[in-house]
Motif scaffolding. Structure first.
Motif, PDB file in Angstrom:
ATOM      1  N   LYS A 132       0.853  -1.013   0.065  1.00 35.52           N
ATOM      2  CA  LYS A 132      -0.109   0.111  -0.150  1.00 35.52           C
ATOM      3  C   LYS A 132       0.745   1.435   0.008  1.00 35.52           C
ATOM      4  CE  LYS A 132      -3.161  -2.603   2.792  1.00 35.52           C
ATOM      5  NZ  LYS A 132      -4.063  -2.460   4.217  1.00 35.52           N
ATOM      6  N   GLU A 133       0.398   2.385  -0.794  1.00 38.38           N
ATOM      7  CA  GLU A 133       1.570   3.447  -0.855  1.00 38.38           C
ATOM      8  C   GLU A 133       0.528   4.608  -0.249  1.00 38.38           C
ATOM      9  OE1 GLU A 133       4.072   6.050  -4.452  1.00 38.38           O
ATOM     10  OE2 GLU A 133       3.559   3.780  -4.366  1.00 38.38           O
ATOM     11  N   LYS A 161       9.367   7.681  -0.974  1.00 38.26           N
ATOM     12  CA  LYS A 161       7.920   7.088  -0.929  1.00 38.26           C
ATOM     13  C   LYS A 161       7.867   6.471   0.552  1.00 38.26           C
ATOM     14  CE  LYS A 161       7.201   6.043  -5.823  1.00 38.26           C
ATOM     15  NZ  LYS A 161       6.569   5.224  -6.708  1.00 38.26           N
ATOM     16  N   LEU A 162       6.455   6.414   0.785  1.00 37.13           N
ATOM     17  CA  LEU A 162       5.959   5.564   2.146  1.00 37.13           C
ATOM     18  C   LEU A 162       5.058   4.279   1.562  1.00 37.13           C
ATOM     19  CD1 LEU A 162       5.742   5.498   4.981  1.00 37.13           C
ATOM     20  CD2 LEU A 162       3.676   7.081   4.835  1.00 37.13           C
ATOM     21  N   LEU A 167       4.860  -3.259   7.182  1.00 36.01           N
ATOM     22  CA  LEU A 167       5.272  -2.153   8.101  1.00 36.01           C
ATOM     23  C   LEU A 167       5.326  -0.716   7.237  1.00 36.01           C
ATOM     24  CD1 LEU A 167       8.172  -3.470  10.285  1.00 36.01           C
ATOM     25  CD2 LEU A 167       5.633  -2.903  10.909  1.00 36.01           C
ATOM     26  N   ARG A 168       4.814   0.364   7.681  1.00 39.15           N
ATOM     27  CA  ARG A 168       4.968   1.474   6.841  1.00 39.15           C
ATOM     28  C   ARG A 168       6.277   2.143   6.877  1.00 39.15           C
ATOM     29  NH1 ARG A 168      -0.618   4.585   6.829  1.00 39.15           N
ATOM     30  NH2 ARG A 168       0.431   6.485   7.043  1.00 39.15           N
ATOM     31  N   THR A 169       6.612   1.897   5.638  1.00 40.60           N
ATOM     32  CA  THR A 169       8.364   2.251   5.615  1.00 40.60           C
ATOM     33  C   THR A 169       8.448   3.316   4.424  1.00 40.60           C
ATOM     34  OG1 THR A 169       8.314  -0.397   5.863  1.00 40.60           O
ATOM     35  CG2 THR A 169      10.426   0.994   4.674  1.00 40.60           C
ATOM     36  N   LEU A 170       9.265   4.437   4.914  1.00 41.62           N
ATOM     37  CA  LEU A 170       9.740   5.466   4.417  1.00 41.62           C
ATOM     38  C   LEU A 170      10.994   5.227   3.675  1.00 41.62           C
ATOM     39  CD1 LEU A 170       8.903   8.579   3.866  1.00 41.62           C
ATOM     40  CD2 LEU A 170      10.801   9.043   5.361  1.00 41.62           C
ATOM     41  N   ILE A 171      10.711   5.239   2.134  1.00 44.07           N
ATOM     42  CA  ILE A 171      12.028   4.619   1.438  1.00 44.07           C
ATOM     43  C   ILE A 171      12.661   6.032   0.872  1.00 44.07           C
ATOM     44  CG2 ILE A 171      12.634   3.582  -0.697  1.00 44.07           C
ATOM     45  CD1 ILE A 171      11.111   1.708   1.443  1.00 44.07           C
TER      46      ILE A 171
END
Length: 302
Positions: A132-133, A161-162, A167-171
């Motif tokens: 999910k973005e 991007k998130l 897990l909600r991962t900030l790239i």
């Protein structure tokens, strides 16, 4: 005071002959009812500093298992390295599964496939949750400040991007390997940044690697879970895999990721793509584990 005893193993997921991997505590339950949520949290809190997370496993039916995960601070929706540890040990020790190619696990992110490649690759591969973005991202300036790096250290030609793949991962794309190795954020400041932006973990990456045969170097920061850095992760790197696919940066079958802040003694995570039953491209993360300790864990409660 009441005592409950559980089968316990400390497993170092993604460990190699030259790296330490990521320590996971594993609790092997005879039934889901053997432990409740408050007890799972208490046990994980007692193990703070000894393992990153604790994974709890129980058998649902033949070739299907239920998994829950806790850090010292809270429940974790999906923990990749604990899943690697649990599944690698399960395929190694459960006689009925040694020759099985695939089994299923049930997590807070739904049902996932686990592939047994121990005989061919000395690894298990886990299909990550569907991605999910999210919009509403922090700026480069805010991200740089939270990591204690300069704005021009971020590779501005690629997007931040998130992505949630467990897990909600900030790239965050970074220009150089040297910069990634030297990142030293403040744990309290970074935790506040993550809370304010509804981020579980931050993953920084660069194309520059220590070894030519590898594809990317990454580091993962997880202050919301009670520690600054995750030295080897499945969920964060799965989010990175979806990021790479969406930006046309995955042009081979298998990706090899170096992870941690050591130039030479890095952990190694493998990523692969596979089409699921709905014809969607999914990321699988793979690795093995080394068992360090096995015994009983005694949990005392009122």
């Amino acid at each position: 005071m009441h005592k409950r005893s559980y089968k316990f193993k400390k497993m170092d997921a993604f460990a190699t002959e030259y790296s330490d991997g990521n320590p996971a505590g594993t609790i092997w339950l005879t039934a889901k009812q053997d432990i409740n949520e408050s007890q799972m949290q208490k046990l994980a809190k007692e193990l703070k500093g000894f393992v990153s997370e604790v994974g709890y496993i129980h058998k649902i039916e033949e070739e299907k298992y239920g998994l829950r995960y806790y850090s010292s601070e809270r429940e974790v929706n999906f923990c990749g390295h604990a899943t690697i540890a649990l599944m690698y040990e399960l395929f190694k020790t459960e006689q009925s599964l040694i020759d099985k190619d695939t089994i299923k696990i049930i997590t807070n992110n739904g049902e996932l496939d686990v592939e047994n490649r121990i005989k061919s690759n000395d690894a298990v591969f886990i299909m990550s949750p569907s991605p999910k973005e999210f919009a509403g991202l922090p700026t480069i300036e805010e991200v740089s400040a939270s990591l204690h790096i300069s704005n021009d250290s971020v590779y501005s030609q690629l997007p931040i991007k998130l992505i949630d793949a467990g897990l909600r991962t900030l790239i965050v794309p970074i220009l150089s390997l040297e910069t990634i190795i030297r990142i030293e954020p403040d744990v309290n400041q970074l935790s506040e940044f993550c809370v304010d932006n509804e981020i579980d973990i931050i993953e920084v990456f660069t194309k520059e690697t220590a070894k030519m045969e590898n594809d990317y170097r990454v580091r993962v920061f997880a202050p919301r879970f009670g520690y600054l850095e995750d030295p080897a992760t499945g969920s964060g790197n799965s989010a990175l895999g979806y990021y790479l696919m969406s930006n046309n940066m995955w042009d081979k079958g298998m990706l090899r990721l170096e992870q941690n802040n050591s130039m030479e003694r890095f952990n190694l995570i493998q990523l692969q793509r596979k089409e699921d039953s709905n014809k969607n491209q999914r990321v699988l993360f793979g690795g093995g584990a080394i068992k360090r300790i096995e015994g009983e864990y005694h949990l005392y409660t009122e």
